[in-house]
Write a protein that holds these residues in place. Sequence first.
Motif, PDB file in Angstrom:
ATOM      1  N   GLN A 128       1.517 -20.612  -4.176  1.00  0.00           N
ATOM      2  CA  GLN A 128       0.960 -19.465  -3.451  1.00  0.00           C
ATOM      3  C   GLN A 128       1.962 -19.055  -2.376  1.00  0.00           C
ATOM      4  OE1 GLN A 128      -2.077 -18.000  -4.015  1.00  0.00           O
ATOM      5  NE2 GLN A 128      -2.833 -19.395  -5.573  1.00  0.00           N
ATOM      6  N   TYR A 129       3.088 -18.575  -2.846  1.00  0.00           N
ATOM      7  CA  TYR A 129       4.161 -18.283  -1.896  1.00  0.00           C
ATOM      8  C   TYR A 129       3.823 -17.132  -0.956  1.00  0.00           C
ATOM      9  CZ  TYR A 129       7.095 -21.246  -4.791  1.00  0.00           C
ATOM     10  OH  TYR A 129       7.606 -22.298  -5.458  1.00  0.00           O
ATOM     11  N   VAL A 130       3.138 -16.134  -1.527  1.00  0.00           N
ATOM     12  CA  VAL A 130       2.852 -14.964  -0.699  1.00  0.00           C
ATOM     13  C   VAL A 130       1.355 -14.685  -0.724  1.00  0.00           C
ATOM     14  CG1 VAL A 130       5.115 -13.864  -0.931  1.00  0.00           C
ATOM     15  CG2 VAL A 130       3.329 -13.428  -2.632  1.00  0.00           C
ATOM     16  N   ALA A 131       0.914 -13.925   0.232  1.00  0.00           N
ATOM     17  CA  ALA A 131      -0.498 -13.561   0.298  1.00  0.00           C
ATOM     18  C   ALA A 131      -0.586 -12.071   0.598  1.00  0.00           C
ATOM     19  CB  ALA A 131      -1.192 -14.362   1.382  1.00  0.00           C
ATOM     20  N   LEU A 132      -1.762 -11.525   0.333  1.00  0.00           N
ATOM     21  CA  LEU A 132      -1.962 -10.100   0.561  1.00  0.00           C
ATOM     22  C   LEU A 132      -2.813  -9.920   1.815  1.00  0.00           C
ATOM     23  CD1 LEU A 132      -1.696  -7.188  -0.603  1.00  0.00           C
ATOM     24  CD2 LEU A 132      -3.894  -7.570  -1.695  1.00  0.00           C
ATOM     25  N   ASN A 133      -2.299  -9.141   2.718  1.00  0.00           N
ATOM     26  CA  ASN A 133      -3.109  -8.754   3.883  1.00  0.00           C
ATOM     27  C   ASN A 133      -3.736  -7.416   3.529  1.00  0.00           C
ATOM     28  OD1 ASN A 133      -4.071  -7.665   6.254  1.00  0.00           O
ATOM     29  ND2 ASN A 133      -2.518  -8.695   7.503  1.00  0.00           N
ATOM     30  N   LYS A 134      -5.007  -7.490   3.076  1.00  0.00           N
ATOM     31  CA  LYS A 134      -5.674  -6.303   2.535  1.00  0.00           C
ATOM     32  C   LYS A 134      -5.823  -5.199   3.575  1.00  0.00           C
ATOM     33  CE  LYS A 134      -8.888  -8.402   0.003  1.00  0.00           C
ATOM     34  NZ  LYS A 134     -10.210  -8.722  -0.518  1.00  0.00           N
ATOM     35  N   ASN A 135      -6.089  -5.609   4.798  1.00  0.00           N
ATOM     36  CA  ASN A 135      -6.377  -4.611   5.825  1.00  0.00           C
ATOM     37  C   ASN A 135      -5.159  -3.789   6.193  1.00  0.00           C
ATOM     38  OD1 ASN A 135      -9.029  -5.448   5.888  1.00  0.00           O
ATOM     39  ND2 ASN A 135      -8.501  -7.122   7.276  1.00  0.00           N
TER      40      ASN A 135
ATOM     41  N   ALA B  26       0.845  -1.197   0.000  1.00  0.00           N
ATOM     42  CA  ALA B  26       0.000   0.000   0.000  1.00  0.00           C
ATOM     43  C   ALA B  26       0.877   1.243   0.000  1.00  0.00           C
ATOM     44  CB  ALA B  26      -0.907  -0.013   1.221  1.00  0.00           C
ATOM     45  N   LYS B  27       1.885   1.235   0.851  1.00  0.00           N
ATOM     46  CA  LYS B  27       2.757   2.393   0.951  1.00  0.00           C
ATOM     47  C   LYS B  27       3.619   2.514  -0.304  1.00  0.00           C
ATOM     48  CE  LYS B  27       6.462   4.019   3.861  1.00  0.00           C
ATOM     49  NZ  LYS B  27       7.589   3.148   4.116  1.00  0.00           N
ATOM     50  N   ASP B  28       4.153   1.402  -0.725  1.00  0.00           N
ATOM     51  CA  ASP B  28       5.095   1.455  -1.841  1.00  0.00           C
ATOM     52  C   ASP B  28       4.425   1.786  -3.164  1.00  0.00           C
ATOM     53  OD1 ASP B  28       7.038   0.870  -0.028  1.00  0.00           O
ATOM     54  OD2 ASP B  28       6.910  -1.289  -0.351  1.00  0.00           O
ATOM     55  N   LEU B  29       3.160   1.401  -3.299  1.00  0.00           N
ATOM     56  CA  LEU B  29       2.455   1.734  -4.541  1.00  0.00           C
ATOM     57  C   LEU B  29       1.733   3.069  -4.418  1.00  0.00           C
ATOM     58  CD1 LEU B  29       0.837  -1.726  -5.320  1.00  0.00           C
ATOM     59  CD2 LEU B  29       2.755  -0.689  -6.510  1.00  0.00           C
ATOM     60  N   GLY B  30       1.698   3.605  -3.223  1.00  0.00           N
ATOM     61  CA  GLY B  30       0.983   4.864  -3.027  1.00  0.00           C
ATOM     62  C   GLY B  30      -0.520   4.679  -3.141  1.00  0.00           C
ATOM     63  N   VAL B  31      -1.005   3.517  -2.729  1.00  0.00           N
ATOM     64  CA  VAL B  31      -2.443   3.243  -2.801  1.00  0.00           C
ATOM     65  C   VAL B  31      -2.987   3.204  -1.381  1.00  0.00           C
ATOM     66  CG1 VAL B  31      -4.163   1.540  -3.466  1.00  0.00           C
ATOM     67  CG2 VAL B  31      -2.183   1.940  -4.915  1.00  0.00           C
TER      68      VAL B  31
END
Length: 827
Positions: free
Chosen positions: A72-79, A48-53
């Motif tokens: 599925q090596y990595v996952a996204l923690n949306k929150n 989020a920080k690195d993409l500026g989103v």
Amino acid sequence: MDYLKNKGAALDLRVSILLCCVVSAVSGQIRYSIPEEMRKGLFVGDVAKDLGVDVRRLVSGRARLVIDDDNQYVALNKNKGHIVVNERIDREKLCAKKSPCSFSLEIVLEDPLELFSITIEIQDVNDHAPAFPKKEINLEISESTPTGTVFLLDSAADPDVGINSLQSYSLKANEHFVLKQHTRADGSKYAEMMLQSGLDREKQSEHTLILSAVDGGEPQRSGTVRIHVSVLDANDNAPVFTQSVYKASVFENVLRGTVIARVSAVDADQGYNGNVTYSFTHQEEDSSCPFEINSYTGDIKLAGDIDYEVSPNYEINLQAKDPWGVAGASKLIIEIADVNDNSPVITMASFSGKISEDSPPGTVVGLISVQDKDSGKNGQVHLTIDESLPLKIKTSFRNYYTLVTEQNLDREKRSKYNITLTATDEGVPALSSRKNVYLEVTDVNDNAPAFNQSVYNTQVMENNSPGVALLQIHASDPDQGQNARISYFLIDDEVNGNPASTYFSINTESGVIQSLRSLDYEQVKEYKIRIKAQDGGSPPQSSNTTVIVHVQDQNDNPPQVLYPVQTGGSVVAEMVPRSADVGYLVTKVVAVDVDSGQNAWLSYKLQKATDRALFEVGSQNGEIRTIRQVSDKDAVKQRLSVIVEDNGQPSRSATVIVNVAVADSFPEVLSEFSDFPHDKEYNDNLTFYLVLALAVVSFLFITCLVVIISVKIYRWRQSRILYHSSLPVIPYYPPRYSDTLGTTGTLQHVYNYEVCRTTDSRKSDCKFGRGGSQNVLIMDPSCSGTMQRMQGEKSILDEPDSPLEVSCFLSSFSPLSLSLSLCVFFQ
Ligand SMILES: *[C@@H]1O[C@H](CO)[C@@H](O)[C@H](O)[C@H]1NC(C)=O
Ligand SMILES: *[C@@H]1O[C@H](CO)[C@@H](O)[C@H](O)[C@H]1NC(C)=O
């Protein structure tokens, strides 16, 4: 080991995707570097920080990772907007020998569609020690082997890369053998053992050596193998392969059992000693080797499955032994050639299946990923759709495509698209695959309701009961749902001075128009109202139409008799001279009917008569004529009852009483009419009133005479004065003076009655004015009524300077006229 290496090469292709990234949908690209073998849940990067989103945007855009299903090596923690480790990442499994090792994934956001590419580099950890394929290497060496002969030793493998990989070999010091290390073209290291001093079986038949391999990691790891050397008691030659390295190339789709290569070794010995057997020296338990060698012929056959995509080449160590166990070594490198055996695989990375019809051209509908496991041309894919569709495919990444609209869409024209995606690779023959996706165009309120007709006409009978339904109008709207839900409204214009809503109402839902009032054709013949149809969209659209309500006539008005005038107390009596011929026009009954058409078509009938044989009534024109010669025997007083009927259904009628006096002279009339039975009580008064009337008229006549003479004298005097004052004398002749004198005795002015005529009256009405002037006896309750009417028509007395007009007025009181003016009172 080879397998791992080859898999690494395949992944390499995937990783190179990162290099090309020119696409509108791709908004950013970031790279993270993490060590392998991290625990599940550990932090990789703050996307989020690195993409500026904004983190909220990740949630609202239903952010998700597009990543290889198997890994599925990595996952996204949306929150939190973090990427975390999802499963153990083994760099060696992922990339084998490739360095640097990385994989890429995409984050897809919807509404609007955005694509971010992320590359994760996996750093090597020295988690593997160099390992030898076997625990023990058995060598059988003849005691006659010359010094300087080299023996190839099995290589140790260390799947780590860089400094963590195998760095060197060492051999425990001994008097017979020394170690020689070599580096292959690909950078891998192998070791050979060289005989340094002659062996003597009789002295020592067995030798045990320890070979160790070390890597350069921190801490350093190592692996060892025991080399068992048996010294043989024969003086013969070792078999020698014809090539130090054999190379073969094979298509990945060859059938099992196909001979791929043939190796041979030559033994200088003759006869039995020259019999060579061949074998592979790879690890026995390594069952992944799909080849087998015929130990007698040296033919190498395919025994398992080969797949370029899994392993593009194999390196096999060969051994040739003579019956005494003396061995020679070589190597076979088998290259697997890619065959176009994999169809492209189409995956919808993001596709909602819906698009609003007002989306501008260029709106991204979906993101499609196409993978082809083949390499080179066989893996080059093109994605196409039917050209007739208003959509097109745009290339994003190498393997990603966006489906975008090319034109404006119109749900009313086409609401569903069956899109066939065709992915074709460039192999020969090319392989392709298809996928159907369905796109639904969602409605926007872009159509106004339309009425079936621009103007509606409807008819209604007058005197309708209030609330009667007149007609149903209908408007249609090609939109959908609420956008097509139509409500009808009456536009409250003024209609004949009243708001339209006081006359009519419309059912909002059904469009049925009702009349709220009973309508009267005689008042208003047609109503023009406007109706608005409005849909339920937001904002709503509307249109309007005109409804013309034609009121139809009903026979609700009876004829009205205009002449003879039927007033309460008086009646007009027509005079018929006894000399009248057959067909003598006595009078004419004039009636009108305010209805129209047949309802106003009047006919006249004689209902009752004192003498039916004397008069007839013209059924069309209402003229009363005699039908036989009037005789002396006929009574003076004739009473006719004429019925006037219209032609409506049912017809309506009016009755008029016409009094006719059959007489040659006025006194005769007078005497006869005074005989009317109901007039008897007034007979005494009659004479008195007649005398009074004559006296009044005579008085007026004398007064006028005096006035005229006075005026004449005055004028004469004035002119004398003017003459004496020598002013020019201008004789004054009023323009109509002589004319009037010439026509003295004309009575026309006196008998001009104003008759109220409607347009619907029959044209024969026109004759009335003249007919009435012939010989009419006015009988009015008061004589002054007659006088006033005359004064109204000719306001002569208002002009004192006009003696001429006075004489005109006087002429109307000529004895003839006076003799006809009579006031008779009836009950
Ligand atoms: C969509 O098109 C394909 C190919 O033209 C056809 O096979 C398929 O049945 C269609 N699907 C629908 C729902 O019409
Ligand atoms: C009725 O429709 C006409 C055009 O069809 C439009 O100009 C007019 O404004 C509409 N009137 C109302 C009251 O909506």
